[in-house]
Scaffold this motif. Structure first.
Motif, short mmCIF file in Angstrom:
data_model
loop_
_atom_site.label_atom_id
_atom_site.label_comp_id
_atom_site.label_asym_id
_atom_site.label_seq_id
_atom_site.Cartn_x
_atom_site.Cartn_y
_atom_site.Cartn_z
N ALA A 114 0.81 -1.22 0.00
CA ALA A 114 0.00 0.00 0.00
C ALA A 114 0.85 1.27 0.00
N GLY A 115 2.17 1.12 0.12
CA GLY A 115 3.05 2.27 0.03
C GLY A 115 3.47 2.90 1.34
N PHE A 116 3.23 2.21 2.46
CA PHE A 116 3.66 2.74 3.76
C PHE A 116 5.18 2.62 3.89
N LYS A 117 5.85 3.74 4.15
CA LYS A 117 7.30 3.72 4.29
C LYS A 117 7.74 3.13 5.62
N ASP A 118 6.86 3.20 6.64
CA ASP A 118 7.19 2.70 7.98
C ASP A 118 6.45 1.41 8.28
N ALA A 119 6.26 0.58 7.24
CA ALA A 119 5.45 -0.63 7.38
C ALA A 119 5.99 -1.57 8.46
N ALA A 120 7.29 -1.75 8.53
CA ALA A 120 7.87 -2.68 9.51
C ALA A 120 7.60 -2.20 10.93
N ALA A 121 7.80 -0.91 11.17
CA ALA A 121 7.58 -0.37 12.51
C ALA A 121 6.10 -0.43 12.89
N ARG A 122 5.23 -0.13 11.94
CA ARG A 122 3.79 -0.21 12.20
C ARG A 122 3.38 -1.65 12.50
N ALA A 123 3.93 -2.59 11.74
CA ALA A 123 3.57 -4.00 11.93
C ALA A 123 4.00 -4.47 13.31
N ARG A 124 5.19 -4.13 13.71
CA ARG A 124 5.68 -4.52 15.03
C ARG A 124 4.81 -3.91 16.14
N ALA A 125 4.51 -2.61 16.00
CA ALA A 125 3.67 -1.94 17.00
C ALA A 125 2.27 -2.54 17.04
N GLY A 126 1.73 -2.88 15.86
CA GLY A 126 0.39 -3.46 15.80
C GLY A 126 0.32 -4.80 16.49
N LEU A 127 1.34 -5.63 16.30
CA LEU A 127 1.35 -6.94 16.96
C LEU A 127 1.56 -6.80 18.47
N GLU A 128 2.33 -5.81 18.86
CA GLU A 128 2.49 -5.56 20.30
C GLU A 128 1.17 -5.10 20.92
N GLU A 129 0.40 -4.31 20.16
CA GLU A 129 -0.90 -3.85 20.66
C GLU A 129 -1.86 -5.00 20.96
N VAL A 130 -1.77 -6.07 20.18
CA VAL A 130 -2.67 -7.21 20.40
C VAL A 130 -2.01 -8.29 21.26
N GLY A 131 -0.89 -7.95 21.89
CA GLY A 131 -0.25 -8.87 22.82
C GLY A 131 0.59 -9.95 22.18
N LEU A 132 1.09 -9.71 20.96
CA LEU A 132 1.87 -10.72 20.25
C LEU A 132 3.29 -10.25 19.94
N GLY A 133 3.80 -9.34 20.75
CA GLY A 133 5.16 -8.86 20.53
C GLY A 133 6.20 -9.96 20.65
N HIS A 134 5.85 -11.03 21.36
CA HIS A 134 6.78 -12.15 21.54
C HIS A 134 6.62 -13.23 20.47
N ARG A 135 5.71 -13.02 19.51
CA ARG A 135 5.42 -14.04 18.50
C ARG A 135 5.67 -13.52 17.08
N LEU A 136 6.49 -12.49 16.96
CA LEU A 136 6.69 -11.84 15.66
C LEU A 136 7.22 -12.79 14.60
N ARG A 137 8.11 -13.68 14.97
CA ARG A 137 8.78 -14.55 14.01
C ARG A 137 8.11 -15.91 13.85
N HIS A 138 6.97 -16.09 14.48
CA HIS A 138 6.26 -17.36 14.37
C HIS A 138 5.36 -17.36 13.13
N TYR A 139 5.21 -18.55 12.54
CA TYR A 139 4.34 -18.73 11.38
C TYR A 139 2.93 -19.08 11.84
N PRO A 140 1.90 -18.84 11.01
CA PRO A 140 0.52 -19.14 11.42
C PRO A 140 0.34 -20.55 11.97
N GLN A 149 -6.06 -15.04 14.89
CA GLN A 149 -7.05 -13.99 14.71
C GLN A 149 -6.52 -12.65 15.19
N ARG A 150 -5.71 -12.65 16.23
CA ARG A 150 -5.11 -11.39 16.69
C ARG A 150 -4.12 -10.84 15.66
#
Length: 222
Positions: A114-140, A149-150
């Motif tokens: 979609a063209g977001f320049k800060d996509a990686a930072a937003r993705a990390r922050a978004g996963l932390e918001e839903v309590g998954l900051g410790h699962r960033l590198r895990h596959y579905p 679902q989170r």
């Protein structure tokens, strides 16, 4: 103030072997900026079809749909995609995660497209918001249903959209896990000031919205 979403006399007919089937029959609906609207009704009442039409995924047979102040009539698929990009998000009960991507990449990649320049930072922050900051590198496949679902919720909300459509987002989860996912979805949407259209069969979840709209046989009845 212009509503985030406005539907006027919306009809939707779909072909079948026995002739056209009328799915939506003159729906009127508006959703205000920042409003959490719960859409309820029995199976087959047209709730999911309404979401598809409102998000510009399915053109109505008749009537008018205005999304984010834009009339969707006579818009091409490319124009609709540009309108939705980064501003409209969807959450489905079936997650729709890419199994070969990590949780972080499932959230990051759509924003990069979609063209977001800060996509990686937003993705990390978004996963932390839903309590998954410790699962960033895990596959579905390494995540529980609730965690998957989170990830889907984080993917929808990380771009700070103006409106989120959630179609039975907790339908495949047990009641306790589903309640936790719903809590985060509603709380983050409110925090970001996003409008949220939530399709649900759960009356407890529906009552957490600002307004409940009931559908039956393709029309809004209350």
């Amino acid at each position: 103030m212009t509503p985030t979403l406005f539907l006027e006399s919306v009809h939707l007919s779909l072909p079948s072997r026995s002739g056209p089937v009328e799915i939506l029959r003159g729906v009127h609906l508006s959703v205000e900026e920042g409003e959490v609207l719960a859409l309820v009704g029995p199976s087959g009442s047209g709730k999911s079809s309404l979401i598809s039409v409102a998000a510009g995924l399915e053109p109505p047979t008749a009537g008018r749909v205005c999304l984010l102040g834009e009339d969707l009539r006579r818009r091409s698929e490319d124009e609709l995609a540009r309108l939705r990009r980064g501003r409209v998000s969807l959450v489905f009960q079936s997650f729709h995660l890419i199994p070969t991507m990590t949780a972080l990449d499932n959230v990051r990649v759509p924003m990069e497209v979609a063209g977001f320049k800060d996509a990686a930072a937003r993705a990390r922050a978004g996963l932390e918001e839903v309590g998954l900051g410790h699962r960033l590198r895990h596959y579905p496949g390494q995540l529980s249903g609730g965690e998957r679902q989170r990830v889907a919720v984080a993917r929808a909300l990380a771009p700070d959209p103006q409106i989120v459509f959630a179609d039975e987002p907790t339908g495949n989860l047990d009641s306790q896990t589903g309640e936790g996912v719903a809590d985060r979805l509603i709380a983050i949407a409110r925090e970001k000031g996003a409008s949220l259209v939530l399709v649900t069969h759960d009356p407890v979840l529906a009552r957490r919205g600002d307004r409940i709209v009931q559908m039956k046989d393709g029309v809004v009845v209350s």
